[in-house]
Scaffold this motif. Structure first.
Motif, PDB file in Angstrom:
ATOM      1  N   SER A   1      20.621 -96.482 -36.066  1.00  0.00           N
ATOM      2  CA  SER A   1      21.124 -95.120 -36.178  1.00  0.00           C
ATOM      3  C   SER A   1      20.181 -94.276 -37.025  1.00  0.00           C
ATOM      4  O   SER A   1      19.323 -94.785 -37.755  1.00  0.00           O
ATOM      5  CB  SER A   1      22.523 -95.124 -36.780  1.00  0.00           C
ATOM      6  N   LYS A   2      20.349 -92.971 -36.930  1.00  0.00           N
ATOM      7  CA  LYS A   2      19.526 -92.050 -37.714  1.00  0.00           C
ATOM      8  C   LYS A   2      19.754 -92.289 -39.202  1.00  0.00           C
ATOM      9  O   LYS A   2      20.841 -92.634 -39.634  1.00  0.00           O
ATOM     10  CB  LYS A   2      19.879 -90.611 -37.348  1.00  0.00           C
ATOM     11  N   GLY A   3      18.675 -92.102 -39.962  1.00  0.00           N
ATOM     12  CA  GLY A   3      18.763 -92.323 -41.396  1.00  0.00           C
ATOM     13  C   GLY A   3      18.309 -93.700 -41.821  1.00  0.00           C
ATOM     14  O   GLY A   3      18.341 -94.023 -43.006  1.00  0.00           O
ATOM     15  N   ILE A   4      17.896 -94.515 -40.849  1.00  0.00           N
ATOM     16  CA  ILE A   4      17.367 -95.850 -41.166  1.00  0.00           C
ATOM     17  C   ILE A   4      15.880 -95.864 -40.859  1.00  0.00           C
ATOM     18  O   ILE A   4      15.454 -95.543 -39.746  1.00  0.00           O
ATOM     19  CB  ILE A   4      18.076 -96.950 -40.359  1.00  0.00           C
ATOM     20  N   GLU A   5      15.094 -96.229 -41.846  1.00  0.00           N
ATOM     21  CA  GLU A   5      13.647 -96.372 -41.646  1.00  0.00           C
ATOM     22  C   GLU A   5      13.341 -97.831 -41.338  1.00  0.00           C
ATOM     23  O   GLU A   5      13.810 -98.729 -42.034  1.00  0.00           O
ATOM     24  CB  GLU A   5      12.898 -95.927 -42.904  1.00  0.00           C
ATOM     25  N   VAL A   6      12.567 -98.056 -40.276  1.00  0.00           N
ATOM     26  CA  VAL A   6      12.238 -99.414 -39.841  1.00  0.00           C
ATOM     27  C   VAL A   6      10.741 -99.629 -39.988  1.00  0.00           C
ATOM     28  O   VAL A   6       9.935 -98.853 -39.461  1.00  0.00           O
ATOM     29  CB  VAL A   6      12.675 -99.644 -38.378  1.00  0.00           C
ATOM     30  N   ASN A   7      10.374-100.686 -40.678  1.00  0.00           N
ATOM     31  CA  ASN A   7       8.962-100.978 -40.925  1.00  0.00           C
ATOM     32  C   ASN A   7       8.616-102.388 -40.454  1.00  0.00           C
ATOM     33  O   ASN A   7       9.463-103.288 -40.444  1.00  0.00           O
ATOM     34  CB  ASN A   7       8.649-100.869 -42.425  1.00  0.00           C
ATOM     35  N   ASP A   8       7.349-102.548 -40.064  1.00  0.00           N
ATOM     36  CA  ASP A   8       6.780-103.854 -39.720  1.00  0.00           C
ATOM     37  C   ASP A   8       7.624-104.602 -38.690  1.00  0.00           C
ATOM     38  O   ASP A   8       7.913-105.785 -38.842  1.00  0.00           O
ATOM     39  CB  ASP A   8       6.616-104.704 -40.982  1.00  0.00           C
ATOM     40  N   VAL A   9       8.019-103.907 -37.617  1.00  0.00           N
ATOM     41  CA  VAL A   9       8.764-104.585 -36.560  1.00  0.00           C
ATOM     42  C   VAL A   9       7.774-105.387 -35.713  1.00  0.00           C
ATOM     43  O   VAL A   9       6.772-104.856 -35.249  1.00  0.00           O
ATOM     44  CB  VAL A   9       9.585-103.585 -35.718  1.00  0.00           C
ATOM     45  N   HIS A  10       8.057-106.669 -35.551  1.00  0.00           N
ATOM     46  CA  HIS A  10       7.095-107.521 -34.837  1.00  0.00           C
ATOM     47  C   HIS A  10       7.786-108.743 -34.248  1.00  0.00           C
ATOM     48  O   HIS A  10       8.889-109.116 -34.651  1.00  0.00           O
ATOM     49  CB  HIS A  10       5.967-107.967 -35.771  1.00  0.00           C
ATOM     50  N   TYR A  11       7.104-109.344 -33.265  1.00  0.00           N
ATOM     51  CA  TYR A  11       7.524-110.633 -32.726  1.00  0.00           C
ATOM     52  C   TYR A  11       6.789-111.731 -33.488  1.00  0.00           C
ATOM     53  O   TYR A  11       5.586-111.620 -33.744  1.00  0.00           O
ATOM     54  CB  TYR A  11       7.204-110.742 -31.240  1.00  0.00           C
TER      55      TYR A  11
ATOM     56  N   ASP B   1      11.784-104.832 -41.275  1.00  0.00           N
ATOM     57  CA  ASP B   1      12.340-104.421 -42.564  1.00  0.00           C
ATOM     58  C   ASP B   1      13.048-103.081 -42.389  1.00  0.00           C
ATOM     59  O   ASP B   1      12.520-102.169 -41.733  1.00  0.00           O
ATOM     60  CB  ASP B   1      11.234-104.289 -43.611  1.00  0.00           C
ATOM     61  N   PHE B   2      14.230-102.966 -42.989  1.00  0.00           N
ATOM     62  CA  PHE B   2      15.060-101.787 -42.822  1.00  0.00           C
ATOM     63  C   PHE B   2      15.367-101.157 -44.181  1.00  0.00           C
ATOM     64  O   PHE B   2      15.641-101.869 -45.148  1.00  0.00           O
ATOM     65  CB  PHE B   2      16.384-102.150 -42.141  1.00  0.00           C
ATOM     66  N   GLU B   3      15.346 -99.841 -44.193  1.00  0.00           N
ATOM     67  CA  GLU B   3      15.726 -99.096 -45.389  1.00  0.00           C
ATOM     68  C   GLU B   3      16.676 -97.978 -44.974  1.00  0.00           C
ATOM     69  O   GLU B   3      16.359 -97.161 -44.119  1.00  0.00           O
ATOM     70  CB  GLU B   3      14.497 -98.501 -46.069  1.00  0.00           C
ATOM     71  N   MET B   4      17.847 -97.963 -45.596  1.00  0.00           N
ATOM     72  CA  MET B   4      18.835 -96.919 -45.317  1.00  0.00           C
ATOM     73  C   MET B   4      18.604 -95.770 -46.278  1.00  0.00           C
ATOM     74  O   MET B   4      18.724 -95.924 -47.493  1.00  0.00           O
ATOM     75  CB  MET B   4      20.247 -97.490 -45.416  1.00  0.00           C
ATOM     76  N   LEU B   5      18.267 -94.626 -45.715  1.00  0.00           N
ATOM     77  CA  LEU B   5      17.892 -93.472 -46.513  1.00  0.00           C
ATOM     78  C   LEU B   5      19.106 -92.611 -46.810  1.00  0.00           C
ATOM     79  O   LEU B   5      19.822 -92.191 -45.894  1.00  0.00           O
ATOM     80  CB  LEU B   5      16.833 -92.647 -45.779  1.00  0.00           C
ATOM     81  N   GLU B   6      19.350 -92.352 -48.073  1.00  0.00           N
ATOM     82  CA  GLU B   6      20.455 -91.459 -48.441  1.00  0.00           C
ATOM     83  C   GLU B   6      20.034 -90.007 -48.274  1.00  0.00           C
ATOM     84  O   GLU B   6      18.939 -89.617 -48.624  1.00  0.00           O
ATOM     85  CB  GLU B   6      20.856 -91.712 -49.911  1.00  0.00           C
ATOM     86  N   ASN B   7      20.932 -89.199 -47.689  1.00  0.00           N
ATOM     87  CA  ASN B   7      20.655 -87.772 -47.535  1.00  0.00           C
ATOM     88  C   ASN B   7      20.851 -87.039 -48.849  1.00  0.00           C
ATOM     89  O   ASN B   7      21.639 -87.411 -49.674  1.00  0.00           O
ATOM     90  CB  ASN B   7      21.608 -87.182 -46.473  1.00  0.00           C
TER      91      ASN B   7
END
Length: 281
Positions: free
Chosen positions: A218-228, A275-281
């Protein structure tokens, strides 16, 4: 948060003889996820041992109950000391009709409420509209049952067709473009490894990719280093005789053949990790 999704190829354990290989849990623990999802899971003869090993390593877990409808289960595990859980709100609908194999777990992290869903879209042979309907049903369920949860992370095997959806015959049926459209309609976005990372099921990039494992967030989540990740194949070379390729292209007969037997209980997909980061508005 470090999250891992993995199709472990239990294929409903139809003969009731499967054993989940010991290296499966070992490899997950080695990757040190905060949360992980097993798709194509089954309550095999050593299921209790698997659950016990997870608990010894600090994980709590939930699993679906699809035995009666002869479908695969989904298992989601999370670090017990990092997350709160509202067990009364766990959703594990039976994988019948147009409902996929899906498990939805509501978690709490540092006061932030979010859900993690694991799913596997059932094949229905070549009825791609039924595959589309399965994802739509999951998104509807999440919207109705978890409207008070700000964040959503879905990981799974979507059993979609070729990644080059712009030029293939399934463009308007069950392609990445269709998944993207459903995600957008539900304020989500798809996160898939770059094409240079290969496919979920084979590594070499010498023909059109089949990237079947994805995250929807969902919006507001930053996703980093997505890999197989296929490192587990190197560590188990006596099982993975073709290394990190779970399918091999035979140029003489111009087709792809599996190197891991169907339903063997040996994983035939790469791990999907991010890796996931939930960003606060």
């Amino acid at each position: 948060m470090h999250i891992l999704e993995w199709n472990i190829n239990q294929a409903t354990n139809i003969s009731n003889k499967n054993l989940i290989p010991g290296f499966v849990v070992d490899e997950v623990i080695k990757n040190n996820p905060d949360i992980f999802i097993f798709t194509e899971f089954a309550k095999t003869r050593n299921y209790i041992d698997v659950e016990s090993k997870l608990k010894k390593n600090g994980f709590d877990c939930a699993v679906t109950n699809n035995d009666a409808c002869k479908q695969n289960d989904v298992l989601i595990a999370w670090k017990d000391d990092k997350f709160g859980i509202d067990r009364d709100k766990i959703e594990k609908p039976l994988a019948i009709d147009d409902m996929p194999e899906v498990l939805i777990v509501p978690l709490n992290w540092m006061g932030i409420k979010f859900i993690v869903a694991g799913l596997r879209i059932k094949l229905f042979n070549n009825d791609y509209l039924k595959r589309k309907k399965q994802l739509e049903n999951v998104m509807d369920l999440i919207g109705k049952q978890f409207s008070d949860y700000k964040y959503c992370i879905i990981g799974g095997d979507f059993n979609n067709n070729k990644s080059d959806y712009k030029n293939c015959q399934w463009r308007d049926k069950w392609s990445l473009g269709v998944i993207d459209s459903i995600a957008k309609n539900n304020n989500c976005i798809r996160k898939t490894p770059d094409s240079s990372d290969g496919s979920s099921i084979y590594k070499k990039n010498n023909y059109i990719l089949f990237q079947e494992d994805h995250f929807l967030v969902s919006k507001g989540i930053e996703v980093n280093d997505v890999h197989y990740c296929r490192n587990f194949a190197k560590c188990n070379s006596d099982i993975y005789l073709h290394g990190e390729d779970f399918q091999v292209y035979n140029s003489q007969i111009r087709t792809v053949t599996w190197t891991i037997p169907f339903g063997s209980g040996v994983p035939d997909h790469a791990m999907l990790i991010a890796d996931f980061e939930m960003l606060e508005n």
